[in-house]
Design a protein around this motif. Structure first.
Motif, mmCIF file in Angstrom:
data_model
loop_
_atom_site.group_PDB
_atom_site.id
_atom_site.type_symbol
_atom_site.label_atom_id
_atom_site.label_comp_id
_atom_site.label_asym_id
_atom_site.label_seq_id
_atom_site.Cartn_x
_atom_site.Cartn_y
_atom_site.Cartn_z
ATOM 1 N N ILE A 175 0.841 -1.186 0.000
ATOM 2 C CA ILE A 175 0.000 0.000 0.000
ATOM 3 C C ILE A 175 0.886 1.249 0.000
ATOM 4 N N LEU A 176 0.597 2.160 -0.929
ATOM 5 C CA LEU A 176 1.343 3.412 -1.050
ATOM 6 C C LEU A 176 0.383 4.584 -0.904
ATOM 7 N N ARG A 177 0.881 5.696 -0.388
ATOM 8 C CA ARG A 177 0.053 6.900 -0.249
ATOM 9 C C ARG A 177 0.823 8.108 -0.749
ATOM 10 N N THR A 178 0.109 8.977 -1.437
ATOM 11 C CA THR A 178 0.743 10.183 -1.963
ATOM 12 C C THR A 178 -0.269 11.322 -1.994
ATOM 13 N N THR A 179 0.218 12.546 -2.035
ATOM 14 C CA THR A 179 -0.641 13.712 -2.217
ATOM 15 C C THR A 179 -0.221 14.393 -3.510
ATOM 16 N N GLU A 180 -1.172 14.545 -4.424
ATOM 17 C CA GLU A 180 -0.888 15.083 -5.748
ATOM 18 C C GLU A 180 -1.782 16.294 -6.031
ATOM 19 N N ALA A 181 -1.354 17.102 -6.971
ATOM 20 C CA ALA A 181 -2.129 18.289 -7.343
ATOM 21 C C ALA A 181 -3.317 17.932 -8.231
ATOM 22 N N SER A 182 -3.305 16.739 -8.805
ATOM 23 C CA SER A 182 -4.388 16.312 -9.691
ATOM 24 C C SER A 182 -4.536 14.800 -9.618
ATOM 25 N N ARG A 183 -5.526 14.295 -10.357
ATOM 26 C CA ARG A 183 -5.735 12.848 -10.446
ATOM 27 C C ARG A 183 -5.183 12.296 -11.757
ATOM 28 N N ARG A 184 -4.265 13.037 -12.382
ATOM 29 C CA ARG A 184 -3.708 12.641 -13.670
ATOM 30 C C ARG A 184 -2.954 11.316 -13.574
ATOM 31 N N VAL A 185 -3.130 10.488 -14.592
ATOM 32 C CA VAL A 185 -2.522 9.171 -14.598
ATOM 33 C C VAL A 185 -0.998 9.249 -14.640
ATOM 34 N N ASP A 186 -0.438 10.272 -15.301
ATOM 35 C CA ASP A 186 1.028 10.349 -15.366
ATOM 36 C C ASP A 186 1.625 10.668 -14.000
ATOM 37 N N ALA A 187 0.935 11.522 -13.224
ATOM 38 C CA ALA A 187 1.440 11.889 -11.896
ATOM 39 C C ALA A 187 1.340 10.712 -10.932
ATOM 40 N N ILE A 188 0.163 10.097 -10.883
ATOM 41 C CA ILE A 188 -0.054 8.985 -9.948
ATOM 42 C C ILE A 188 0.768 7.771 -10.357
ATOM 43 N N GLY A 189 0.835 7.513 -11.675
ATOM 44 C CA GLY A 189 1.591 6.360 -12.159
ATOM 45 C C GLY A 189 3.080 6.463 -11.907
ATOM 46 N N SER A 190 3.623 7.661 -12.070
ATOM 47 C CA SER A 190 5.060 7.823 -11.837
ATOM 48 C C SER A 190 5.405 7.554 -10.377
ATOM 49 N N SER A 196 10.121 8.404 -13.417
ATOM 50 C CA SER A 196 9.913 9.834 -13.614
ATOM 51 C C SER A 196 8.586 10.074 -14.342
ATOM 52 N N ARG A 197 8.068 11.280 -14.186
ATOM 53 C CA ARG A 197 6.806 11.617 -14.845
ATOM 54 C C ARG A 197 6.965 11.601 -16.370
ATOM 55 N N SER A 198 8.117 12.070 -16.848
ATOM 56 C CA SER A 198 8.349 12.073 -18.298
ATOM 57 C C SER A 198 8.419 10.647 -18.839
ATOM 58 N N LYS A 199 8.991 9.734 -18.045
ATOM 59 C CA LYS A 199 9.055 8.326 -18.454
ATOM 60 C C LYS A 199 7.651 7.739 -18.537
ATOM 61 N N MET A 200 6.816 8.075 -17.560
ATOM 62 C CA MET A 200 5.435 7.605 -17.558
ATOM 63 C C MET A 200 4.697 8.138 -18.786
ATOM 64 N N GLN A 201 4.944 9.391 -19.111
ATOM 65 C CA GLN A 201 4.304 9.989 -20.291
ATOM 66 C C GLN A 201 4.730 9.289 -21.576
ATOM 67 N N THR A 202 5.995 8.876 -21.616
ATOM 68 C CA THR A 202 6.500 8.152 -22.782
ATOM 69 C C THR A 202 5.764 6.826 -22.951
ATOM 70 N N TYR A 203 5.558 6.118 -21.833
ATOM 71 C CA TYR A 203 4.815 4.856 -21.880
ATOM 72 C C TYR A 203 3.388 5.099 -22.373
ATOM 73 N N LYS A 205 2.188 7.620 -24.270
ATOM 74 C CA LYS A 205 2.169 7.982 -25.689
ATOM 75 C C LYS A 205 2.485 6.790 -26.583
ATOM 76 N N GLY A 206 3.269 5.848 -26.056
ATOM 77 C CA GLY A 206 3.637 4.670 -26.842
ATOM 78 C C GLY A 206 2.610 3.552 -26.790
ATOM 79 N N GLY A 207 1.494 3.781 -26.102
ATOM 80 C CA GLY A 207 0.442 2.769 -26.037
ATOM 81 C C GLY A 207 0.717 1.667 -25.042
ATOM 82 N N GLY A 208 1.633 1.937 -24.095
ATOM 83 C CA GLY A 208 2.004 0.906 -23.127
ATOM 84 C C GLY A 208 1.275 0.985 -21.798
ATOM 85 N N VAL A 209 0.213 1.795 -21.727
ATOM 86 C CA VAL A 209 -0.519 1.958 -20.474
ATOM 87 C C VAL A 209 -1.996 1.642 -20.693
ATOM 88 N N GLU A 210 -2.551 0.814 -19.810
ATOM 89 C CA GLU A 210 -3.969 0.478 -19.872
ATOM 90 C C GLU A 210 -4.649 0.846 -18.559
#
Length: 260
Positions: A175-190, A196-203, A205-210
């Motif tokens: 179980i992990l807990r975090t406080t984020e400015a939004s519910r965006r998948v890139d922020a929570i996923g990273s 990194s958030r940029s790495k998550m964004q790359t995944y 954009k490349g169709g590697g996230v479901e």
């Protein structure tokens, strides 16, 4: 009120449309005959479709998704006209497993291809994963004799596991807990996956996230409670809870599945 055709129209892949029709027929059968009926093992996408169909029957039928172990991604759907049958489900009747002594040259894909060649229906096969003492395979209890016969004809050392024995090999999560400015998948996923958030964004954009089994390509996609996110080759996590703080941020609780 949405119906079956509305659900089908939202889908692009023909195999998803066919799976929806197949699952819908199981719901209809239970509605007509009563009792309890299990599906085969469902992928994350199919579980999402199962849940959508369940809403069409929410006033008459009861459902449950179980994978045999905690953290299982492939699960069986259970449908009944009586809530008692769902609440007191004897999972030992529906799940079994096998422990294969580990060999360096095999992997989960090898095991699946091997079982398929031997005539085993893959919708009766659940999760496959490696532990310290070998490969574990969850399967539908009704093919227990077939599985044992298949491996009796090989050089593998193996042990058939009951549902209760299988529980001791549960796939772990944390179980992990975090406080984020939004519910965006890139922020929570990273945060959840430790990248990194940029790495998550790359995944993304490349169709590697479901999310719930459906590919997304928008880093601004907002997650909700219950969403399951899978990132290719990195793992998966589930959003357990989201609370808005007094400052308008989001306190998020996540369950991350840990690979062994």
């Amino acid at each position: 009120m949405r119906n079956l055709e509305d659900i089908i129209q939202d889908l692009k892949r023909e195999e998803d449309k066919e799976k929806v029709r197949e699952i819908y027929k199981v719901f209809q059968r239970v509605g007509q005959k009563g009792g309890i009926n299990p599906t085969g093992f469902l992928s994350l996408t199919e579980q999402y479709l199962f849940q959508k169909i369940s809403f069409l029957f929410q006033n008459t039928l009861y459902t449950r998704l179980e994978g045999g172990i905690s953290g299982a991604e492939r699960k069986r759907g259970f449908i009944s006209d009586k809530i008692e049958l769902i609440e007191y489900l004897d999972l030992n009747k529906y799940f079994a497993g096998i422990n294969l002594i580990s060999y360096e040259k095999i992997n989960s894909n090898f095991i699946l291809e091997f079982l398929k060649e031997k005539g085993i229906s893959l919708d009766k096969i659940g999760d496959i994963w490696l532990t310290h003492d070998g490969w574990k395979i969850i399967f539908a209890n009704e093919i227990r004799d077939d599985i044992e016969e298949v491996f009796n004809d090989t050089n593998f050392e193996f042990k058939i596991l009951s549902f209760y024995e299988l529980q001791s090999y549960t796939k772990p999560s944390k179980i992990l807990r975090t406080t984020e400015a939004s519910r965006r998948v890139d922020a929570i996923g990273s945060f959840a996956l430790g990248i990194s958030r940029s790495k998550m964004q790359t995944y993304i954009k490349g169709g590697g996230v479901e999310v719930n089994g459906r590919k997304i390509q928008d880093s601004f996609y907002e997650l909700n409670i219950g969403d399951i996110v899978t990132v290719h080759n990195l793992g998966s996590f589930r959003v357990l809870d989201i609370k808005v703080t007094s400052r308008g941020k989001f306190h998020i609780e996540i369950e991350r599945m840990i690979k062994k």
